[in-house]
Structure formats: C-alpha cells, structure tokens
Scaffold this motif. Sequence first.
Motif, PDB file in Angstrom:
ATOM      1  N   VAL A 146       0.855  -1.184   0.000  1.00 17.09           N
ATOM      2  CA  VAL A 146       0.000   0.000   0.000  1.00 17.09           C
ATOM      3  C   VAL A 146       0.893   1.237   0.000  1.00 17.09           C
ATOM      4  N   HIS A 147       0.663   2.113  -0.968  1.00 16.97           N
ATOM      5  CA  HIS A 147       1.399   3.377  -1.039  1.00 16.97           C
ATOM      6  C   HIS A 147       0.391   4.499  -0.785  1.00 16.97           C
ATOM      7  N   HIS A 148       0.493   5.140   0.387  1.00 18.47           N
ATOM      8  CA  HIS A 148      -0.417   6.245   0.690  1.00 18.47           C
ATOM      9  C   HIS A 148       0.151   7.512   0.069  1.00 18.47           C
ATOM     10  N   MET A 149      -0.643   8.156  -0.792  1.00 19.49           N
ATOM     11  CA  MET A 149      -0.135   9.258  -1.593  1.00 19.49           C
ATOM     12  C   MET A 149      -0.539  10.633  -1.084  1.00 19.49           C
ATOM     13  N   GLY A 150      -1.510  10.703  -0.146  1.00 18.86           N
ATOM     14  CA  GLY A 150      -1.922  12.007   0.363  1.00 18.86           C
ATOM     15  C   GLY A 150      -3.418  12.072   0.585  1.00 18.86           C
ATOM     16  N   GLY A 151      -3.972  13.281   0.403  1.00 20.62           N
ATOM     17  CA  GLY A 151      -5.392  13.498   0.612  1.00 20.62           C
ATOM     18  C   GLY A 151      -6.254  12.827  -0.448  1.00 20.62           C
TER      19      GLY A 151
END
Length: 261
Positions: A146-151
């Motif tokens: 999982v790559h969390h990229m922001g809002g």
Amino acid sequence: MEQCIGIAGCGRMGLGMLRNLQKAGFVARGFDVRQVPGVGRDIDAFAKGLQTLITVVRDIVETDAVLFDDQALVTRAAQLKRIVISSTLSPRYVKALRARVPDHITLIDAPMSGAQIKADAGTLTFMTGGPAGDIAPLLSAMGQKVHHMGGFGAGMTAKVLNNLLAASNTAMTRLVLDWADAAGVDEASLLALINNASGQNWLASGFDEIEFARDGYDTDNTIGILVKDVASALDIAGDTETELPRAVQTALRGLQPRPKA
C-alpha cells in the motif's frame, strides 16, 4: 472495522478481491449487473446493512450508476459509512465526488495495480488517498503493498500516472515483438533478454502470465481500459504537451491479437 463490506463490480479484478476478503474472514458480498457465479444481482439485498462499499466498476458512467443513478447506493444503503473508489478514473472526477456525497460518508480512493493474476492471489498494490488507515485490514486481505499518496484524490492521481507508463510499455512491447517476428527473432528468447536488460518492463516480464498481454484492442477488454486510463491521465495534463500520450492511445487502438508462439 465494520463487518458489512460490498464490492460493486465483480469482473476480472473485483471478483478476486471479493474472494480474498471472504477468505480473510470478512463478511463481504458482491454485486454486478452481469451474471457472475457467487455474486448477487439484487441491489436491495446488496444494500441491506452495507457499511463499506468498494467500487471496482469500469468507468465514470458505471460509477455514477452505482453511486447515484441506477443502483443509487449513496441513498439506497441507509447504513453506508464509507465509499472506497478502486476503479481507475479521472482524478478530477474523483475529487468532485466529495461535493456530491453526504458528509457523513467517508471517501477514500484506493485504485490498485497488478492485473487479474494479483487480484486472484491477493497480492495487489494499492495507491491510496484520504483516510486509508481506516481500511488497512481490508487492503491487507486484498493486496501486498500500500502506497499512501496524500489526501482524497491523490491515490487516483498516482494511479493514472502509473497507468500511463503501463500503457506506454504495453504499446511499445507489442511493437517490439512484432518487429522481432519480422526479423526472425524468437519471442521467448527476446522476452528473457528484456527481463534482464535495460528494456525491462512490467508487461514484458510477465508476458506469459498477464491475461491481456496478447489481446487485440476492443472497447470492452483490458487494452480498451488502458486507452481509457490514458484519457484519465490526460484529464490532469493541463497545458503540458500531450502528443506522446495520444500516440500511445493510437497505438493501443491499433493492436491486433497476438497468437502464442
């Protein structure tokens, strides 16, 4: 974590995601307008008690149908608390959903990469935007990274940019293989070389495993979806040069089925 999860759109990707949620012990059910084994077509039954909705439908039209129009789950599912957008869509459209969905419903974008083989295996890669920590156990059941990229919307932006590269690799790899055929170079030997040399790319490395690698263009298949995904990336291009992405679209539309060597 609420235990009533629904996946809308149980095609090549969604069905594997559903099965992996169920395998992990989640109370999860599927919905599709088509006849899919083990998946319901009764939207009222699907909506009853639904708390987390994951959409994996094809495009904006089908997303609107699921959320607001034909299935209208935003209003039909009275207990709905969370919508997870996993289809690959225009980031501009995704961000605009916030103004269309009631505030008490959390919105998360979590598109994925890996094709059907990884959806079935539960080893997808997700790109997320918004409060994705809320669905971490679900993502772990369906994916490996999982790559969390922001809002909210940032995950979708990352996904369409990633898919622009994937579409480019698909078009060029297929062209290279056609040229190799004409020059009498063995397909398997060339793919083995590419996998260990500077031309390495995802499609070439998984050519015998990726289900659409040999497909010709059709509006209803994955090659057609890649054309749509390039259009989603173009939606955020602004005033920058778009000649190369549009050439990729043209090349994909010209693909013919490639027989097995």
